[in-house]
Design an enzyme around this catalytic site. Structure first.
Site, mmCIF file in Angstrom:
data_model
loop_
_atom_site.group_PDB
_atom_site.id
_atom_site.type_symbol
_atom_site.label_atom_id
_atom_site.label_comp_id
_atom_site.label_asym_id
_atom_site.label_seq_id
_atom_site.Cartn_x
_atom_site.Cartn_y
_atom_site.Cartn_z
ATOM 1 N N HIS A 68 0.991 -1.087 -0.094
ATOM 2 C CA HIS A 68 0.031 -0.220 -0.023
ATOM 3 C C HIS A 68 0.829 1.073 0.282
ATOM 4 O O HIS A 68 2.550 1.127 0.475
ATOM 5 C CB HIS A 68 -1.005 -0.131 1.291
ATOM 6 C CG HIS A 68 -1.655 -0.977 1.211
ATOM 7 N ND1 HIS A 68 -3.186 -0.996 1.861
ATOM 8 C CD2 HIS A 68 -2.325 -1.920 0.205
ATOM 9 C CE1 HIS A 68 -3.656 -2.277 1.696
ATOM 10 N NE2 HIS A 68 -3.300 -2.750 0.616
ATOM 11 N N GLU A 70 0.935 4.216 2.358
ATOM 12 C CA GLU A 70 1.400 4.320 3.503
ATOM 13 C C GLU A 70 2.023 3.499 3.817
ATOM 14 O O GLU A 70 3.302 3.826 4.374
ATOM 15 C CB GLU A 70 0.107 4.125 3.951
ATOM 16 C CG GLU A 70 -1.020 5.132 3.886
ATOM 17 C CD GLU A 70 -2.014 4.038 3.516
ATOM 18 O OE1 GLU A 70 -2.892 3.916 3.962
ATOM 19 O OE2 GLU A 70 -1.477 3.021 2.688
ATOM 20 N N CYS A 96 -5.882 1.370 5.844
ATOM 21 C CA CYS A 96 -6.794 -0.258 5.993
ATOM 22 C C CYS A 96 -5.871 -0.743 7.680
ATOM 23 O O CYS A 96 -5.055 0.253 7.925
ATOM 24 C CB CYS A 96 -6.022 -0.863 5.426
ATOM 25 S SG CYS A 96 -4.271 -1.628 5.010
#
Length: 141
Positions: A68, A70, A96
């Site tokens: 992801h 991040e 998430c």
């Protein structure tokens, strides 16, 4: 709009542009880590270094090893001389739960995000950890 809101909107737009670097077809997500008005890291969703730049399998499902945005930004700052402690993360989609755990451990104190991810458990965990979470609408071109 106050000065912080203007900065938040600008950095989130920059994260939105950064998301365009992603090779993922289903969803492109971008992230920036900002500290003291300096971008100290960036990331977008995609495969690990050295892997093919294809995020989806033949059934159009995201491959399990796709990182992801991040996670990419946090691991990138970890390889630098910068510290994410006290920083703000700007991300085009709410984190998430797995990314929320990384955000907490990295010392990031504030998350500004655009659209809401289908699950809210990441935001709920961040708020439980005392991390300020701010949703801003994404700007269209």
């Amino acid at each position: 709009m106050d000065k912080q809101q203007l900065l938040d909107a600008r950095y989130l737009r920059m994260a939105q542009i950064w998301a365009e670097n992603s090779y993922c077809r289903r969803r492109q997500v971008g992230a920036l880590i900002v500290k003291n008005k300096m971008i100290i890291s960036d990331g977008y969703n995609g495969t690990p270094v050295g892997f093919e730049n294809v995020c989806e399998d033949e059934n159009d499902h995201t491959k399990p090893y796709v990182l992801h945005a991040e996670a990419n930004a946090i691991t990138k700052v970890a390889q630098s001389n910068n510290s994410s402690s006290g920083a703000t993360l700007y991300v085009t989609s709410s984190p998430c739960i797995e990314c929320a755990k990384l955000i907490i451990q990295s010392g990031i104190k504030r998350v500004v995000y655009g659209e809401v991810y289908r699950l809210r458990d990441g935001i709920e965990l961040l708020e439980r950890a005392g991390i300020e979470c701010v949703q801003l609408g994404l700007q269209s071109e």
